[in-house]
Every structure is written in structure tokens, then in C-alpha cells.
Design a protein around this motif. Structure first.
Motif, PDB file in Angstrom:
ATOM      1  N   UNK A  52     -24.117  31.541-117.954  1.00  0.00           N
ATOM      2  CA  UNK A  52     -24.545  31.952-116.621  1.00  0.00           C
ATOM      3  C   UNK A  52     -24.879  33.447-116.635  1.00  0.00           C
ATOM      4  N   UNK A  53     -26.094  33.769-116.201  1.00  0.00           N
ATOM      5  CA  UNK A  53     -26.522  35.156-116.084  1.00  0.00           C
ATOM      6  C   UNK A  53     -26.814  35.446-114.616  1.00  0.00           C
ATOM      7  N   UNK A  54     -26.171  36.469-114.063  1.00  0.00           N
ATOM      8  CA  UNK A  54     -26.357  36.816-112.656  1.00  0.00           C
ATOM      9  C   UNK A  54     -27.232  38.055-112.533  1.00  0.00           C
ATOM     10  N   UNK A  55     -28.212  37.989-111.659  1.00  0.00           N
ATOM     11  CA  UNK A  55     -29.095  39.128-111.399  1.00  0.00           C
ATOM     12  C   UNK A  55     -29.241  39.339-109.909  1.00  0.00           C
ATOM     13  N   UNK A  56     -29.454  40.592-109.523  1.00  0.00           N
ATOM     14  CA  UNK A  56     -29.704  40.909-108.127  1.00  0.00           C
ATOM     15  C   UNK A  56     -31.174  40.675-107.815  1.00  0.00           C
ATOM     16  N   UNK A  57     -31.437  40.094-106.651  1.00  0.00           N
ATOM     17  CA  UNK A  57     -32.813  39.773-106.280  1.00  0.00           C
ATOM     18  C   UNK A  57     -32.950  39.793-104.760  1.00  0.00           C
ATOM     19  N   UNK A  58     -34.187  39.655-104.314  1.00  0.00           N
ATOM     20  CA  UNK A  58     -34.445  39.542-102.876  1.00  0.00           C
ATOM     21  C   UNK A  58     -34.314  38.083-102.452  1.00  0.00           C
ATOM     22  N   UNK A  59     -33.663  37.808-101.327  1.00  0.00           N
ATOM     23  CA  UNK A  59     -33.600  36.419-100.846  1.00  0.00           C
ATOM     24  C   UNK A  59     -35.002  35.918-100.521  1.00  0.00           C
ATOM     25  N   UNK A  60     -35.154  34.616-100.493  1.00  0.00           N
ATOM     26  CA  UNK A  60     -36.442  34.047-100.120  1.00  0.00           C
ATOM     27  C   UNK A  60     -36.644  34.195 -98.611  1.00  0.00           C
ATOM     28  N   UNK A  61     -37.884  34.169 -98.190  1.00  0.00           N
ATOM     29  CA  UNK A  61     -38.198  34.282 -96.764  1.00  0.00           C
ATOM     30  C   UNK A  61     -37.630  33.095 -95.999  1.00  0.00           C
ATOM     31  N   UNK A  62     -37.646  31.913 -96.641  1.00  0.00           N
ATOM     32  CA  UNK A  62     -37.161  30.692 -95.984  1.00  0.00           C
ATOM     33  C   UNK A  62     -35.638  30.691 -95.820  1.00  0.00           C
ATOM     34  N   UNK A  63     -34.932  31.404 -96.706  1.00  0.00           N
ATOM     35  CA  UNK A  63     -33.464  31.422 -96.648  1.00  0.00           C
ATOM     36  C   UNK A  63     -32.968  32.855 -96.835  1.00  0.00           C
ATOM     37  N   UNK A  64     -33.126  33.693 -95.837  1.00  0.00           N
ATOM     38  CA  UNK A  64     -32.768  35.113 -95.975  1.00  0.00           C
ATOM     39  C   UNK A  64     -31.280  35.376 -96.144  1.00  0.00           C
ATOM     40  N   UNK A  65     -30.438  34.393 -95.771  1.00  0.00           N
ATOM     41  CA  UNK A  65     -28.995  34.583 -95.866  1.00  0.00           C
ATOM     42  C   UNK A  65     -28.376  33.859 -97.051  1.00  0.00           C
ATOM     43  N   UNK A  66     -29.196  33.511 -98.028  1.00  0.00           N
ATOM     44  CA  UNK A  66     -28.690  32.743 -99.172  1.00  0.00           C
ATOM     45  C   UNK A  66     -29.176  33.328-100.497  1.00  0.00           C
ATOM     46  N   UNK A  67     -28.360  33.120-101.516  1.00  0.00           N
ATOM     47  CA  UNK A  67     -28.801  33.385-102.878  1.00  0.00           C
ATOM     48  C   UNK A  67     -29.319  32.082-103.448  1.00  0.00           C
ATOM     49  N   UNK A  68     -29.544  32.045-104.749  1.00  0.00           N
ATOM     50  CA  UNK A  68     -30.010  30.776-105.307  1.00  0.00           C
ATOM     51  C   UNK A  68     -29.617  30.628-106.774  1.00  0.00           C
ATOM     52  N   UNK A  69     -29.709  29.386-107.242  1.00  0.00           N
ATOM     53  CA  UNK A  69     -29.282  29.021-108.593  1.00  0.00           C
ATOM     54  C   UNK A  69     -30.467  28.389-109.319  1.00  0.00           C
TER      55      UNK A  69
END
Length: 277
Positions: free
Chosen positions: A62-79
Motif C-alpha cells: 500500500x502506497x499513500x499519496x496526498x491528492x485533491x479530492x474528486x469534484x463528485x466526492x469532495x469529502x472523500x479520499x479514494x483507493x
């Protein structure tokens, strides 16, 4: 003599065992291969796990990176999962872009992550609409002897439970993220799905945890994903002969039992790890 029969008539060779309610490797029809698990195998990853189901071996990093949330889900990260079936794991795979089976396996894992809700993606959000974690889950098969989907799900779940993320805050002066690698926290695992794969012979005989030979000779394949609440999270059947409701219910029952066994194995291994400071 037996080796020659197996080579010349592989299906009849397997049928000779199946009619006696056993399999060429000595297992009963409903018996799983020995499953072993190690975590923390990749020191450079945020979390990792190595799983062996019989000879089938899968490692997940598992590699974790900081990113911008998607426009459709501004309050979520993703996998983002990716399954790699390289030539080193079997001669059936060739170098180059991911083949059809690898792509299908990646999609299956992605579907399990979403439908089972292993992680609440809201937990990966750092600053709504501005910053979140994206988890890249790389699954590589090191040895392919059938039933790679089950091994991938176990490896993924164990690696996620092993994952540690550093504390991230937003600087009030620069509005830039500040990462504190000295202070970490583990992911909260919301659900513990486990997949169980079956193969069907002659439209009626079902075997669990198939080897690569059994997969190639079967008339149908089925994978059932269950969580700890006995919820059916996914059902994957890539064509083949249809199954009766009775057979499907039998598969779900076996998958429920297997889920408890695998979750206990993962809990036992992860509990032996030192807690995060």
C-alpha cells in the motif's frame, strides 16, 4: 502410468478422483489449501502483506499519496487497486501490458472495495474539497496455482490493516500540508470481506479453492464474497453453466464459515504487531 494418463486425459483423470469425493492433491471437495499470512513484508510501503493459499502466492503493498479530492466526492479520499500477473508467476502470462485476466482481477478487487465498504473513504479526507489521501494498492502474484482472487482479497485486507498514515495538518500561514512522519495512525477497517472461489465439474460437482488445473477443466467458476455480518458483498460468475439456488446457497454457507476463519487469521497476525507510537 498415472502421469501419462493425467497428461493424455486430464479431465477423466480428475473425474476418477471426484467420483470418490476427493481430489488429485488429496483434499476433499470442500477442503481449502493451507493458508499462511505475513504482514510488513515491504519496509518501504505504508502497509503490506504476503499471502500463500497452497502454492498461490500474492504480495500486496500500500502506497499513500496526498491528492485533491474528486469534484463528485469532495469529502472523500479514494483507493486504487491494481493486480499484476507477471510472467514470473506462471508461464501462462506474457510480458507487456496487463492481460485480460489481470484486468478482470483488478476490477474484481475494486468492486469488492466499493461494495463491501472495507474503508469509509470519508476517513481519507484531510481538508474537504482540498486535500485527501489516495491509497494505491499494488497486488502482485509471485506464484500462480489457481484461485488468485481469494488470495488477492486476503492480501489486500491484511495490508490495509497493516497500513499506517502520518498525521497531516494544514499550515495556517502557507495553507500547505504539513506531514508529521513521527506521528502515525492506523486505518479504521470498517468491514472484513473474504472471497471464496468454487469450480463446477459436469454441472453438478463443486470444489472449493481450485488449483489452476481444476480451473482449466471446470465447466463453471464462481466467487462469493461475504463479510462478518454474513452480508453478501459480491457474486462473480464469469459465464459457464448455471447454478441452482440450492448450490448457490451451499456456496454462501461455505463462504460464511471461511470468512470467520480468515478474519481470525488476519486478527491473530496483526495483533502480534507492535502498536503505533
Amino acid at each position: 502410468m498415472a502421469a501419462g494418463y493425467k497428461t493424455a486425459e486430464p479431465l477423466e483423470y480428475h473425474r476418477s478422483f471426484l467420483k470418490e469425493n476427493c481430489r488429485p492433491d488429496g483434499r476433499e471437495l470442500s477442503e481449502f489449501r493451507t493458508t499462511t499470512l505475513n504482514i510488513g513484508s515491504i519496509s518501504t510501503a505504508c502497509g503490506s502483506a504476503l499471502v500463500k493459499v497452497g502454492n498461490t502466492t500474492v504480495i500486496c503493498g500500500i502506497k499513500a499519496e496526498l491528492a485533491n479530492p474528486t469534484v463528485e466526492a469532495p469529502g472523500k479520499g479514494y483507493i486504487v487497486p491494481n493486480v499484476d500477473l507477471p510472467p514470473l508467476c506462471s508461464t501462462r502470462f506474457r510480458p507487456g501490458p496487463p492481460g485480460e485476466q489481470a484486468q478482470a482481477a483488478s476490477q474484481f478487487v475494486a468492486d469488492v472495495i466499493e461494495s463491501a465498504e472495507i474503508i469509509q473513504t470519508e476517513d481519507l479526507c484531510i481538508d474537504r474539497g482540498k486535500l485527501c489521501w489516495v491509497l494505491y494498492c499494488d497486488l502482485m502474484c509471485l506464484d500462480y496455482d489457481g484461485n488468485v482472487l481469494d488470495a488477492c482479497v486476503i492480501a489486500l485486507l491484511a495490508a490495509l490493516k497493516d497500513t499506517q498514515l502520518p498525521e497531516v495538518t494544514i499550515s495556517s500561514e502557507t495553507c500547505a500540508p504539513v506531514v508529521n512522519t513521527e506521528k502515525k495512525h492506523r486505518l479504521h477497517i470498517h468491514k472484513h470481506p473474504v472471497s471464496v472461489s468454487f469450480c463446477v465439474f459436469d454441472d453438478s460437482i463443486m470444489v472449493v479453492d481450485p488449483t489452476v488445473e481444476e480451473e482449466s477443466l471446470s465447466t463453471a467458476q464462481l466467487t462469493v464474497v461475504m463479510d462478518e455480518e454474513q452480508r453478501l458483498c459480491a457474486l462473480h460468475k464469469p459465464g459457464g453453466t448455471p447454478l441452482s439456488g440450492e448450490k448457490l446457497q451451499e456456496c454462501i454457507s461455505k463462504a460464511t464459515t471461511r470468512q470467520r476463519e480468515i478474519q481470525a487469521l488476519i486478527d491473530r497476525v496483526t495483533c502480534s504487531v507492535k502498536p503505533v507510537k
